[in-house]
Enzyme design. Structure first.
Site, PDB file in Angstrom:
ATOM      1  N   SER A 142      -3.625   1.406  -0.417  1.00  0.00           N
ATOM      2  CA  SER A 142      -2.018   0.067  -0.161  1.00  0.00           C
ATOM      3  C   SER A 142      -0.939   0.887   0.044  1.00  0.00           C
ATOM      4  O   SER A 142      -0.355   2.534   0.129  1.00  0.00           O
ATOM      5  CB  SER A 142      -1.951   0.054  -2.247  1.00  0.00           C
ATOM      6  OG  SER A 142      -0.679  -1.142  -1.828  1.00  0.00           O
ATOM      7  N   TYR A 155      -1.139   1.488 -10.528  1.00  0.00           N
ATOM      8  CA  TYR A 155      -1.904   0.839  -9.613  1.00  0.00           C
ATOM      9  C   TYR A 155      -1.358   2.269  -7.810  1.00  0.00           C
ATOM     10  O   TYR A 155      -2.868   2.819  -6.986  1.00  0.00           O
ATOM     11  CB  TYR A 155      -1.559  -0.308  -8.697  1.00  0.00           C
ATOM     12  CG  TYR A 155      -2.713  -0.588  -7.454  1.00  0.00           C
ATOM     13  CD1 TYR A 155      -4.008  -1.300  -7.410  1.00  0.00           C
ATOM     14  CD2 TYR A 155      -1.857  -0.935  -7.064  1.00  0.00           C
ATOM     15  CE1 TYR A 155      -4.048  -1.180  -6.385  1.00  0.00           C
ATOM     16  CE2 TYR A 155      -1.862  -0.990  -5.481  1.00  0.00           C
ATOM     17  CZ  TYR A 155      -3.499  -1.670  -5.059  1.00  0.00           C
ATOM     18  OH  TYR A 155      -3.947  -2.312  -4.409  1.00  0.00           O
TER      19      TYR A 155
END
Length: 247
Positions: A142, A155
Site C-alpha cells: 500500500s 495496516y
C-alpha cells in the site's frame, strides 16, 4: 498455460487481477473467505470470456489451514490443468481498519498482522514447493507504507513489513529462478475499509497528481505484467500504482 493463485480474488483488486490474468491466458485459482457466490461470479466471468478458473476457500489468517489448502491447490492443478506446478502467487487478500492509534485494540492489531504479514509469509512458504522455475510472487502492499495517513498505523506498518519481506523473498528464492515484487496501490475505488464516499474521494483526488483515484483494473494490469514474461527482469521492487499520490 501457467496457473496462478490469487488470494482475496472474489472482489476489488483481486477479482480484477483474476480477470486480467485469465484474459492473458493464465489459469487462475482464486480464493475467498466469506462470500463464495462472489467468487463463483468471478469464475463465471472468466469462463464466459474463454478462460479457466477455480475458486477455493481460504482464511489467510488461519495458518493451520494452509496445509489443507496446499493439498486442494495440488488437486486442482492435476484435475483441471494436468500439471503439478504453479507459475505465480499473488498475496492480495486483506482488509482495512481505520482507527487512531490510541483506540486500536490488541485483537484488532493481531488481526491485521495475521492477515497482512503473517499469512503471506506462511502461505508463500506452504506453496513454495509448487512454484516452478521462472515463477513470480506479487505481494500487494500500500502507498500508506510511504505516506503517513492518520488512522491506518497498524495496516500501514504491516504493509511496510511485507515490502521488506518481498525483498527477502527475491533474495532467498532467486536461486530457484523465482521473482518477488510488491505492488503498492494508492487510492483505488474498492470496498476496502468500507469504500469511498464522495467527500473522501474528492480529498484523495486532490492529493494525487493525476487528479483522480484509480480503478482496480489499473492495478490488475501491473500485477499481470509482473506475472508474465514482460516482467521477467523486474525483481525485488515495490511498484507504486497510485497516479502520483502525494508526490
Amino acid at each position: 498455460m501457467g496457473v496462478i493463485v490469487i488470494t482475496g480474488g472474489s472482489r476489488g483488486i483481486g477479482a480484477a487481477a483474476a480477470r486480467e490474468c485469465a484474459r492473458r491466458g493464465l489459469g487462475v485459482i482464486l480464493t475467498y473467505h466469506r462470500n463464495p457466490q462472489a467468487a463463483q461470479d468471478v469464475v463465471a466471468q472468466i469462463t464466459d470470456q474463454g478462460g479457466c478458473a477455480r475458486a477455493l476457500p481460504l482464511d489467510v489468517a488461519d495458518v493451520a489451514s494452509f496445509g489443507a489448502f496446499g493439498h486442494a491447490v495440488e488437486l486442482q492443478l492435476d484435475r483441471v490443468w494436468q500439471t503439478d506446478t504453479l507459475s505465480g502467487l499473488v498475496n492480495n487478500g486483506g482488509y482495512g481498519l481505520f482507527n487512531p492509534m490510541e483506540t486500536v485494540t490488541e485483537q484488532q492489531f493481531d488481526g491485521l498482522f495475521n492477515v497482512h504479514l503473517r499469512g503471506p509469509f506462511f502461505l508463500t512458504q506452504q506453496l513454495l514447493p509448487l512454484l516452478g522455475r521462472d515463477a513470480s510472487i506479487v505481494n500487494l502492499t500500500s502507498a500508506t507504507a510511504r505516506v503517513a495517513t492518520a488512522g491506518v498505523a497498524p495496516y500501514a506498518a504491516f504493509k511496510g513489513g511485507l515490502e521488506v519481506l518481498t525483498r527477502y523473498m527475491a533474495k532467498e528464492f532467486g536461486e530457484r529462478g523465482i521473482r518477488a515484487n510488491a505492488v503498492a496501490p494508492g487510492p483505488i475505488r474498492t470496498e476496502l475499509g468500507g469504500g469511498l464516499d464522495e467527500e473522501y474521494e474528492a480529498l484523495l483526488s486532490s492529493q494525487t497528481a493525476l487528479g483522480r483515484i484509480g480503478e482496480p483494473e489499473e492495478v490488475a494490469r501491473v500485477i499481470a505484467t509482473l506475472l508474465s514474461a514482460d516482467g521477467a527482469w523486474i525483481n525485488a521492487q515495490t511498484i507504486e500504482v497510485g497516479g502520483g499520490y502525494f508526490v
